[in-house]
Write an enzyme that holds these catalytic residues in place. Structure first.
Site, PDB file in Angstrom:
ATOM      1  N   GLU A   1      13.975  64.138  39.973  1.00  0.00           N
ATOM      2  CA  GLU A   1      15.025  64.706  40.810  1.00  0.00           C
ATOM      3  C   GLU A   1      16.401  64.575  40.149  1.00  0.00           C
ATOM      4  OE1 GLU A   1      14.104  64.244  45.411  1.00  0.00           O
ATOM      5  OE2 GLU A   1      13.992  62.310  44.376  1.00  0.00           O
TER       6      GLU A   1
ATOM      7  N   TYR B   1      38.565  76.555  57.567  1.00  0.00           N
ATOM      8  CA  TYR B   1      37.166  76.495  57.129  1.00  0.00           C
ATOM      9  C   TYR B   1      37.035  76.663  55.618  1.00  0.00           C
ATOM     10  CZ  TYR B   1      36.499  78.157  61.971  1.00  0.00           C
ATOM     11  OH  TYR B   1      36.546  78.325  63.322  1.00  0.00           O
TER      12      TYR B   1
ATOM     13  N   VAL C   1      20.393  61.274  50.912  1.00  0.00           N
ATOM     14  CA  VAL C   1      21.126  62.235  51.746  1.00  0.00           C
ATOM     15  C   VAL C   1      22.053  61.495  52.704  1.00  0.00           C
ATOM     16  CG1 VAL C   1      19.480  64.138  51.540  1.00  0.00           C
ATOM     17  CG2 VAL C   1      19.197  62.466  53.380  1.00  0.00           C
ATOM     18  N   GLU C   2      21.677  60.267  53.073  1.00  0.00           N
ATOM     19  CA  GLU C   2      22.528  59.455  53.946  1.00  0.00           C
ATOM     20  C   GLU C   2      23.880  59.158  53.285  1.00  0.00           C
ATOM     21  OE1 GLU C   2      18.240  58.547  55.126  1.00  0.00           O
ATOM     22  OE2 GLU C   2      19.329  58.919  53.256  1.00  0.00           O
TER      23      GLU C   2
ATOM     24  N   LYS D   1      17.765  68.890  52.949  1.00  0.00           N
ATOM     25  CA  LYS D   1      17.242  68.945  51.583  1.00  0.00           C
ATOM     26  C   LYS D   1      15.944  69.761  51.631  1.00  0.00           C
ATOM     27  CE  LYS D   1      16.259  65.967  47.665  1.00  0.00           C
ATOM     28  NZ  LYS D   1      15.990  64.594  47.239  1.00  0.00           N
TER      29      LYS D   1
END
Length: 117
Positions: free
Chosen positions: A21, A53, A72-73, A98
């Protein structure tokens, strides 16, 4: 409370716990909900009176594409910190998707909330 939102901001980054990864960039999708008082912007019709935005998305793409985190946290926490710190949002909900990270799923991820709602 007013909520500004962004759905499926797509960013390529290095993220993951496995060696393979770390070798290739993967796409993550970011969903945001940001608490903001939009009354002044609605009255003035001026973007300077609200959270823009475009500016938020540009800042996040810059950060995420350059980052190299394992979880991802961690990425979600960094995003929340940016939005609350740089854009003065009192509350934010961040979802990091993900896609195809786990066989048999469309996506996996995390949703966090930070600040006062």
């Amino acid at each position: 409370m007013d909520i500004l939102f962004v759905r499926e901001l797509k960013v390529d980054t290095r993220i993951g716990i496995y060696d393979w990864e770390r070798q290739v960039k993967q796409t993550v999708l970011i969903d945001l909900e940001i608490a903001a008082d939009t009354h002044a912007a609605a009255q003035s019709d001026k973007v300077e009176q609200t959270i823009n935005y475009q500016t938020v998305c540009q800042r996040l793409v810059s950060h995420i594409s350059a980052s190299e985190v394992e979880l991802v946290e961690t990425l979600a926490e960094q995003i929340a910190d940016i939005i609350r710190g740089e854009f003065a949002a009192r509350w934010v909900q961040v979802t990091v998707h993900k896609p195809a990270a786990v066989r048999g799923t469309r996506d996996v991820g995390v949703r966090i909330e930070r600040g006062k709602d």
